[in-house]
Write a protein that holds these residues in place. Structure first.
Motif, PDB file in Angstrom:
ATOM      1  N   ARG A 105      33.876   7.721   8.125  1.00  0.00           N
ATOM      2  CA  ARG A 105      34.129   8.921   7.323  1.00  0.00           C
ATOM      3  C   ARG A 105      32.851   9.330   6.605  1.00  0.00           C
ATOM      4  N   ASP A 106      32.692  10.633   6.400  1.00  0.00           N
ATOM      5  CA  ASP A 106      31.658  11.175   5.522  1.00  0.00           C
ATOM      6  C   ASP A 106      32.358  11.688   4.267  1.00  0.00           C
ATOM      7  N   VAL A 107      31.870  11.283   3.106  1.00  0.00           N
ATOM      8  CA  VAL A 107      32.499  11.640   1.833  1.00  0.00           C
ATOM      9  C   VAL A 107      31.562  12.577   1.070  1.00  0.00           C
ATOM     10  N   GLU A 108      32.074  13.757   0.752  1.00  0.00           N
ATOM     11  CA  GLU A 108      31.294  14.728  -0.024  1.00  0.00           C
ATOM     12  C   GLU A 108      31.148  14.238  -1.466  1.00  0.00           C
ATOM     13  N   PRO A 109      29.967  14.373  -2.059  1.00  0.00           N
ATOM     14  CA  PRO A 109      29.751  13.918  -3.431  1.00  0.00           C
ATOM     15  C   PRO A 109      30.147  14.971  -4.469  1.00  0.00           C
ATOM     16  N   VAL A 110      31.401  15.416  -4.419  1.00  0.00           N
ATOM     17  CA  VAL A 110      31.859  16.494  -5.301  1.00  0.00           C
ATOM     18  C   VAL A 110      32.160  15.966  -6.709  1.00  0.00           C
ATOM     19  N   PHE A 111      32.059  16.850  -7.663  1.00  0.00           N
ATOM     20  CA  PHE A 111      32.235  16.508  -9.073  1.00  0.00           C
ATOM     21  C   PHE A 111      33.554  15.777  -9.331  1.00  0.00           C
ATOM     22  N   ASN A 112      33.446  14.696 -10.077  1.00  0.00           N
ATOM     23  CA  ASN A 112      34.590  13.924 -10.572  1.00  0.00           C
ATOM     24  C   ASN A 112      35.320  13.144  -9.479  1.00  0.00           C
ATOM     25  N   ARG A 113      34.710  12.975  -8.325  1.00  0.00           N
ATOM     26  CA  ARG A 113      35.300  12.141  -7.270  1.00  0.00           C
ATOM     27  C   ARG A 113      34.906  10.699  -7.548  1.00  0.00           C
ATOM     28  N   LEU A 114      35.894   9.811  -7.535  1.00  0.00           N
ATOM     29  CA  LEU A 114      35.667   8.385  -7.742  1.00  0.00           C
ATOM     30  C   LEU A 114      35.975   7.645  -6.446  1.00  0.00           C
ATOM     31  N   PRO A 124      29.614  -0.946   5.594  1.00  0.00           N
ATOM     32  CA  PRO A 124      28.242  -0.446   5.641  1.00  0.00           C
ATOM     33  C   PRO A 124      28.258   1.053   5.361  1.00  0.00           C
ATOM     34  N   HIS A 125      27.221   1.531   4.690  1.00  0.00           N
ATOM     35  CA  HIS A 125      27.194   2.944   4.295  1.00  0.00           C
ATOM     36  C   HIS A 125      25.757   3.408   4.099  1.00  0.00           C
ATOM     37  N   GLU A 126      25.601   4.714   4.084  1.00  0.00           N
ATOM     38  CA  GLU A 126      24.307   5.323   3.814  1.00  0.00           C
ATOM     39  C   GLU A 126      24.537   6.653   3.109  1.00  0.00           C
ATOM     40  N   VAL A 127      23.501   7.119   2.417  1.00  0.00           N
ATOM     41  CA  VAL A 127      23.538   8.449   1.814  1.00  0.00           C
ATOM     42  C   VAL A 127      22.753   9.370   2.737  1.00  0.00           C
ATOM     43  N   LEU A 128      23.421  10.412   3.228  1.00  0.00           N
ATOM     44  CA  LEU A 128      22.755  11.365   4.114  1.00  0.00           C
ATOM     45  C   LEU A 128      21.797  12.249   3.310  1.00  0.00           C
ATOM     46  N   SER A 129      20.872  12.883   4.002  1.00  0.00           N
ATOM     47  CA  SER A 129      19.865  13.729   3.353  1.00  0.00           C
ATOM     48  C   SER A 129      20.514  14.738   2.416  1.00  0.00           C
ATOM     49  N   SER A 130      19.966  14.809   1.221  1.00  0.00           N
ATOM     50  CA  SER A 130      20.474  15.699   0.176  1.00  0.00           C
ATOM     51  C   SER A 130      19.473  16.826  -0.048  1.00  0.00           C
ATOM     52  N   PHE A 131      19.961  18.059  -0.039  1.00  0.00           N
ATOM     53  CA  PHE A 131      19.095  19.222  -0.190  1.00  0.00           C
ATOM     54  C   PHE A 131      19.248  19.872  -1.561  1.00  0.00           C
ATOM     55  N   ARG A 132      19.924  19.168  -2.435  1.00  0.00           N
ATOM     56  CA  ARG A 132      20.073  19.559  -3.831  1.00  0.00           C
ATOM     57  C   ARG A 132      20.126  18.257  -4.621  1.00  0.00           C
ATOM     58  N   ASP A 133      19.668  18.262  -5.870  1.00  0.00           N
ATOM     59  CA  ASP A 133      19.772  17.051  -6.683  1.00  0.00           C
ATOM     60  C   ASP A 133      21.218  16.553  -6.667  1.00  0.00           C
ATOM     61  N   ARG A 134      21.376  15.252  -6.475  1.00  0.00           N
ATOM     62  CA  ARG A 134      22.700  14.636  -6.314  1.00  0.00           C
ATOM     63  C   ARG A 134      22.836  13.500  -7.323  1.00  0.00           C
ATOM     64  N   ALA A 135      23.813  13.616  -8.224  1.00  0.00           N
ATOM     65  CA  ALA A 135      23.970  12.645  -9.312  1.00  0.00           C
ATOM     66  C   ALA A 135      25.228  11.805  -9.116  1.00  0.00           C
ATOM     67  N   ALA A 136      25.094  10.504  -9.455  1.00  0.00           N
ATOM     68  CA  ALA A 136      26.219   9.583  -9.336  1.00  0.00           C
ATOM     69  C   ALA A 136      26.044   8.442 -10.331  1.00  0.00           C
ATOM     70  N   VAL A 137      27.178   7.833 -10.677  1.00  0.00           N
ATOM     71  CA  VAL A 137      27.177   6.617 -11.494  1.00  0.00           C
ATOM     72  C   VAL A 137      27.880   5.545 -10.672  1.00  0.00           C
ATOM     73  N   SER A 138      27.199   4.420 -10.487  1.00  0.00           N
ATOM     74  CA  SER A 138      27.756   3.306  -9.719  1.00  0.00           C
ATOM     75  C   SER A 138      28.009   2.131 -10.647  1.00  0.00           C
ATOM     76  N   ILE A 139      29.127   1.464 -10.418  1.00  0.00           N
ATOM     77  CA  ILE A 139      29.471   0.252 -11.170  1.00  0.00           C
ATOM     78  C   ILE A 139      29.938  -0.769 -10.138  1.00  0.00           C
ATOM     79  N   TRP A 140      29.399  -1.991 -10.245  1.00  0.00           N
ATOM     80  CA  TRP A 140      29.813  -3.064  -9.345  1.00  0.00           C
ATOM     81  C   TRP A 140      30.608  -4.087 -10.105  1.00  0.00           C
ATOM     82  N   TYR A 141      31.682  -4.556  -9.494  1.00  0.00           N
ATOM     83  CA  TYR A 141      32.512  -5.612 -10.075  1.00  0.00           C
ATOM     84  C   TYR A 141      32.135  -6.931  -9.433  1.00  0.00           C
ATOM     85  N   ILE A 142      31.951  -7.923 -10.266  1.00  0.00           N
ATOM     86  CA  ILE A 142      31.320  -9.187  -9.899  1.00  0.00           C
ATOM     87  C   ILE A 142      32.324 -10.337  -9.962  1.00  0.00           C
ATOM     88  N   CYS A 143      32.146 -11.302  -9.084  1.00  0.00           N
ATOM     89  CA  CYS A 143      32.900 -12.567  -9.155  1.00  0.00           C
ATOM     90  C   CYS A 143      32.041 -13.602  -9.834  1.00  0.00           C
TER      91      CYS A 143
END
Length: 143
Positions: A105-114, A124-143
């Motif tokens: 799947r390709d997931v659009e980085p739209v506002f307020n999507r979690l 496995p994942h990658e971020v495709l080329s962005s042609f506009r500034d793209r902002a995100a907040v990532s949080i990882w949960y740890i064992c």
């Protein structure tokens, strides 16, 4: 790129972390994922990122491919108001294992999507080329 769990550094971070903590706590009671989240106790600091426009991207990877850094669950909140498909920057998810080239799947980085996904080689994942500034907040949960 900035790591923060401090309101002075990144306003709203504490509230976001608290809300996502509650969501993960709720998921621990869900039979389909409870066993995998059983030993997840806390999140690390939020990572705030901005990929600059101009075709910036992030190559295919997993967040914890060797299961050595404790990350089990990845969460990403997108902060991109007015995002359109032509802006690029989608998160491309592949079928399990790094050698896989089958796109899930390709997931659009739209506002307020979690997004939540396993930090292992299952996603496995990658971020495709962005042609506009793209902002995100990532949080990882740890064992």
């Amino acid at each position: 790129l900035k790591y923060s769990d401090d309101e002075a550094t990144m306003p709203g971070t504490r509230g976001l972390c608290s809300a996502v903590d509650e969501l993960v706590l709720g998921l621990k009671g869900c039979p389909q994922v409870a066993a995998r989240l059983e030993n997840v106790d806390f999140a690390n600091s939020a990572m705030c990122t901005i990929y600059p426009g101009g075709a910036s991207r992030y190559i295919k990877h997993t967040d914890n491919s060797l299961m050595t850094d404790g990350r089990r669950l990845t969460t990403i909140l997108y902060l991109n108001k007015g995002w359109e498909p032509g802006h690029g920057g989608q998160l491309r998810l592949f079928e399990p294992t790094m050698p896989s080239t089958t796109i899930k799947r390709d997931v659009e980085p739209v506002f307020n999507r979690l997004l939540l996904f396993w930090s292992t080689e299952e996603v496995p994942h990658e971020v495709l080329s962005s042609f506009r500034d793209r902002a995100a907040v990532s949080i990882w949960y740890i064992c």
